[in-house]
Design a protein around this motif. Structure first.
Motif, short mmCIF file in Angstrom:
data_model
loop_
_atom_site.label_atom_id
_atom_site.label_comp_id
_atom_site.label_asym_id
_atom_site.label_seq_id
_atom_site.Cartn_x
_atom_site.Cartn_y
_atom_site.Cartn_z
N SER A 110 -0.35 20.25 4.16
CA SER A 110 0.69 20.19 3.67
C SER A 110 1.71 20.21 4.58
N GLY A 111 3.02 20.06 4.24
CA GLY A 111 4.14 20.03 5.43
C GLY A 111 4.17 21.26 6.12
N SER A 112 3.96 22.43 5.32
CA SER A 112 4.06 23.85 5.98
C SER A 112 3.02 24.06 6.82
N VAL A 115 3.59 22.51 9.94
CA VAL A 115 4.67 23.22 10.89
C VAL A 115 3.97 24.34 11.41
N TYR A 138 15.15 24.35 7.15
CA TYR A 138 14.11 24.79 6.16
C TYR A 138 12.86 23.99 7.06
N HIS A 139 11.66 24.95 7.03
CA HIS A 139 10.74 24.27 7.60
C HIS A 139 9.44 24.66 6.79
N GLY A 140 9.52 25.09 5.64
CA GLY A 140 8.26 25.55 4.80
C GLY A 140 8.23 26.82 4.44
N GLU A 241 14.94 20.12 12.40
CA GLU A 241 14.99 18.96 11.61
C GLU A 241 15.86 18.20 12.08
N ASP A 275 10.85 18.62 13.29
CA ASP A 275 10.12 18.61 11.92
C ASP A 275 10.77 17.39 11.09
N ILE A 277 9.49 16.25 8.34
CA ILE A 277 8.73 16.05 7.03
C ILE A 277 9.69 15.69 5.89
N ALA A 278 10.93 15.54 6.07
CA ALA A 278 11.93 15.46 5.15
C ALA A 278 12.45 13.63 5.38
N LYS A 304 5.50 14.98 3.31
CA LYS A 304 6.05 14.44 2.08
C LYS A 304 5.89 12.68 1.94
C1 LIG Z 1 9.20 19.98 2.61
C2 LIG Z 1 9.56 20.51 3.96
C3 LIG Z 1 8.61 21.29 4.59
C4 LIG Z 1 7.40 22.00 3.73
O1 LIG Z 1 6.43 21.00 3.18
P1 LIG Z 1 5.34 21.42 2.19
O2 LIG Z 1 4.51 20.12 2.00
O3 LIG Z 1 6.35 21.84 0.93
O4 LIG Z 1 4.72 22.59 2.69
C5 LIG Z 1 8.77 21.50 5.83
N1 LIG Z 1 9.90 21.19 6.70
C6 LIG Z 1 10.80 20.31 5.87
C7 LIG Z 1 11.87 19.75 6.80
C8 LIG Z 1 10.50 19.88 4.44
O5 LIG Z 1 11.45 19.33 4.12
#
Ligand SMILES: *Cc1c(COP(=O)(O)O)cnc(C)c1O
Length: 451
Positions: A110-112, A115, A138-140, A241, A275, A277-278, A304
């Motif tokens: 998962s994203g978290s 991280v 925001y990082h999780g 981010e 990061d 992820i988004a 994501k």
């Molecule tokens: C959603 C998100 C996360 C966490 O990812 P999950 O899959 O929900 O654990 C981490 N960093 C950023 C920038 C995100 O948008």
């Protein structure tokens, strides 16, 4: 089970994201998702303006992605990754390495977790333990990730005693992207990275949007200089981010700040963690958020949209040099490199490479800017902003989520507002009519705000 039964049992047994065990408002049962539409158990069809939280970039039930999962299932659903490997993981890692220029790939679930792994990489590589980040991030939701989320609107007030204390620079000014409806003096137009094009103005005009290039805030750049210099000796890494701060406030900042962080990291021998992820995979109009600034991080997280929204998978990637400094990386989830997820991720990235995503995102950007322009200046609205396939209406006061959601749903659209933010990041395949429905639903929801 009928819709009422589902709702009742759901409330009795299930937690949902950021809600009480017995949520005040029941969740809506979904029975089908196809293209850009969700079908609810009561028969309603909703255009999904959320891409299931940034992830379903190709829409739902894409034949190629369905086939990738089915084909992989024919061979194996999962095997452990300790001591074993398989083609889906190898293919995906090679592709991610080529796309990012970061050759060492850790596939997380998962994203978290990605991280967490990125932070471990930085700590192991440097022997230091503090991180510098910016407020509003925001990082999780896991502990390491939470510790670098915004200390006020994150969860520090609940878990402060358990979280390591990192260094927070001020929130970057939100001075990038399109400002529909804004007077031209304060409006800014997104510019691709690179000084050679900073004076150009060949982009198509969008009604109600002026084309002033954004100018980075010198005082903020100096603030970053000071913060990094002050803490350089104890920092393992800077984590941010790139360009878009997502769940921490949906704010877009000038790539010059990211470029400066890269320079400062180099100057002081600190690692830079992006990061993504988004932001990765085209959402912001560039393949990666870092591409706006023309920088390469030492460590990158993606998640994501990685699997096109099909299965949970993320990755932490790093340079050869960081990998050498780490040696043995101390992490290894049970479901690491899950073959089904890796196979659909590889198929999703193949599909992305084939589709004209740049034009699609540009088209969505223009449609969002035009469609949301009427919301700018409406009573109760603080700001309207658009970057790539992301459209945001920020209200002056926190919104009544259920009330807003009901208005939006009455317009045949699915959105999930939070705090003072009503926002959309639709699938790249969303057509003009559906985009107009989404922005129409948003402006209608805004019109219900009392002045
Ligand atoms: C959603 C998100 C996360 C966490 O990812 P999950 O899959 O929900 O654990 C981490 N960093 C950023 C920038 C995100 O948008």
């Amino acid at each position: 089970m009928d819709a009422e039964k589902l709702r009742e049992l759901d409330r009795r047994h299930l937690w949902h994201p950021y809600t009480a065990a017995a949520a005040a408002v029941a969740a809506h049962p979904v029975t089908r998702a196809e293209g850009v539409r969700l079908t609810l158990a009561d028969g309603r069809e909703l255009i999904d303006g959320m891409s299931s939280w940034w992830s379903a970039i190709h829409g739902y039930g894409h034949p190629r992605l369905d086939a990738a999962v089915r084909d992989q299932l024919g061979d194996m659903a999962h095997v452990m990754f300790g001591g074993l490997t398989h083609e889906p993981a190898v293919r995906l890692a090679r592709r991610l390495a080529e796309m990012t220029g970061l050759p060492k790939v850790f596939l997380a679930d998962s994203g978290s977790v990605a991280v967490e792994v990125a932070i471990k990489m930085a700590v192991q590589a440097t022997g230091k333990s503090r991180l510098l980040t910016v407020k509003g991030g925001y990082h999780g939701d896991t502990f390491g990730a939470m510790s670098v989320c915004d200390p006020v609107n994150g969860m520090h007030h609940l878990f402060g005693g358990v979280l390591p204390a990192h260094v927070f620079a001020d929130r970057p000014p939100a001075d990038y992207g399109l400002r529909p409806g804004a007077p031209s003096a304060s409006a800014s137009r997104r510019r691709p990275a690179g000084p050679e094009i900073s004076g150009g103005s060949s982009e198509p005009a969008i009604p109600g949007v002026s084309a002033e290039p954004a100018i980075p805030d010198e005082a903020y750049l100096r603030h970053l200089d000071v913060m990094v210099a002050q803490h350089a000796g104890e920092l393992a890494a800077i984590i941010v981010e790139p360009v878009v701060q997502g769940a921490g406030g949906m704010r877009f900042y000038h790539p010059a700040y990211l470029r400066r962080l890269r320079e400062l990291a180099d100057e002081h021998g600190i690692l830079l963690i992006a990061d993504e992820i988004a932001t990765a995979f085209g959402r912001t109009g560039e393949m990666f958020g870092c591409d706006h600034a023309g920088v390469r991080p030492d460590i990158m997280c993606v998640g994501k949209a990685l699997t096109g929204g099909y299965l949970t998978m993320a990755a932490a990637l790093c340079t050869e040099e960081v990998a050498e400094r780490i040696g043995v990386l101390m992490h290894g989830p049970t479901f690491m490199a899950n073959p089904l997820a890796a196979a659909v991720a590889d198929a999703s990235l193949t599909l992305l490479g084939e589709r004209p995503w740049q034009e699609e995102v540009k088209r969505i950007e223009a449609a969002l800017a035009e469609g949301l322009a009427p919301a700018a200046g409406a009573p109760g609205v603080r700001d309207v902003r658009v970057l790539g396939a992301i459209g945001v209406v920020e209200t002056a006061e926190p919104v009544d989520v259920e009330k807003m959601q009901n208005v939006v749903m009455a317009h045949g659209v699915w959105l999930r507002p939070f705090g003072s933010l009503l926002y959309t990041m639709p699938p790249y395949c969303t057509g003009p009519g559906d985009l107009a429905a989404i922005t129409g639903a948003m402006t209608a929801a805004v019109a219900t705000l009392s002045p």
